[in-house]
Design an enzyme around this catalytic site. Structure first.
Site, short mmCIF file in Angstrom:
data_model
loop_
_atom_site.label_atom_id
_atom_site.label_comp_id
_atom_site.label_asym_id
_atom_site.label_seq_id
_atom_site.Cartn_x
_atom_site.Cartn_y
_atom_site.Cartn_z
N LYS A 87 120.76 -29.85 -74.26
CA LYS A 87 120.95 -28.43 -74.52
C LYS A 87 121.02 -27.69 -73.19
O LYS A 87 120.00 -27.55 -72.50
CB LYS A 87 119.81 -27.86 -75.37
N SER A 109 111.61 -23.61 -82.72
CA SER A 109 111.60 -23.94 -81.30
C SER A 109 110.99 -22.78 -80.53
O SER A 109 111.38 -21.63 -80.73
CB SER A 109 113.03 -24.18 -80.79
N ARG A 155 121.43 -31.94 -87.16
CA ARG A 155 121.95 -30.88 -86.29
C ARG A 155 123.46 -31.00 -86.20
O ARG A 155 123.99 -31.98 -85.68
CB ARG A 155 121.30 -31.04 -84.90
#
Length: 224
Positions: free
Chosen positions: A146, A117, A48
């Site tokens: 997040k 997701s 990521r």
């Protein structure tokens, strides 16, 4: 290709999601961090890099891929289908605001892994229909990783697990001390960011997460 394609069998038990900020604070390179996680038992690695340019991302993916291939662990790229194709990584993971799973599958073809997701059973069913091999459901717990992650809690995760017949991995605030709760409601594994990569010893952290998940899966199987 023939549709429906056979879905990739993805071992999501110990799903490590990288974070360059964790590495910077810990004084580790990405390759060092991933090598430690894989040595400790990570079964999937998601790379990521929200702020990396395409060229740098591809170069980093190729370096990390050498580590994951040596460990027999799939490397998934967050969001970037182009980076996956250029680096020859094993697949892509997308969120609800990224390119759709159906488009990702069309671009990647039948053989690479696609993960999505999701925050609801409805999104999970759509992802499965679009060709996802697994979904990440959450946020399971309050998370600092997040800021935009909406909390769906264990009840929401259970609804996702009951709605699909592909593996569900819990995401959002998941650590070794709470991962078992998500396995109990139906998850096949746990996705962890800071719990592995902010740890002083990512290898030991991955080993502990895998131990906890395996124990919870064993207990769940005994009950069924």
């Amino acid at each position: 290709w023939n549709w429906p394609r056979p879905r990739a069998q993805v071992d999501v038990r110990c799903y490590a999601v990288t974070d360059p900020d964790c590495n910077a604070r810990s004084g580790r390179t990405m390759v060092e961090a991933v090598r430690a996680a894989v040595a400790g038992g990570a079964t999937v690695v998601q790379l990521r890099e929200k702020d990396a340019g395409g060229g740098n991302f591809v170069q980093l993916a190729r370096e990390v891929l050498e580590v994951t291939r040596a460990g027999g662990v799939p490397l998934l790229i967050n969001d970037r289908v182009d980076v996956c194709l250029a680096s020859e990584a094993d697949g892509v993971h997308v969120g609800q605001s990224d390119i759709s799973a159906a488009e990702v599958r069309r671009l990647l073809g039948p053989d690479r892994i696609v993960g999505v997701s999701v925050g609801s059973a409805e999104e999970a069913v759509r992802a499965m229909a679009d060709g996802a091999d697994y979904v990440g459901a959450g946020a399971a717990f309050p998370t600092g990783t997040k800021a935009d992650a909406e909390l769906i809690g264990l009840d929401g995760i259970q609804e996702v697990c009951e709605a699909v017949d592909i593996p569900v991995v819990s995401i959002g605030g998941v650590k070794a001390n709470n991962a078992a709760q998500t396995i109990a409601v139906g998850c096949a594994g746990a996705a962890v960011v800071s719990g592995i990569f902010a740890s002083e010893n990512p290898a030991a952290a991955a080993t502990e997460l895998l131990r906890v998940v395996d124990k919870a899966l064993e207990e769940k199987n005994e009950m069924n």
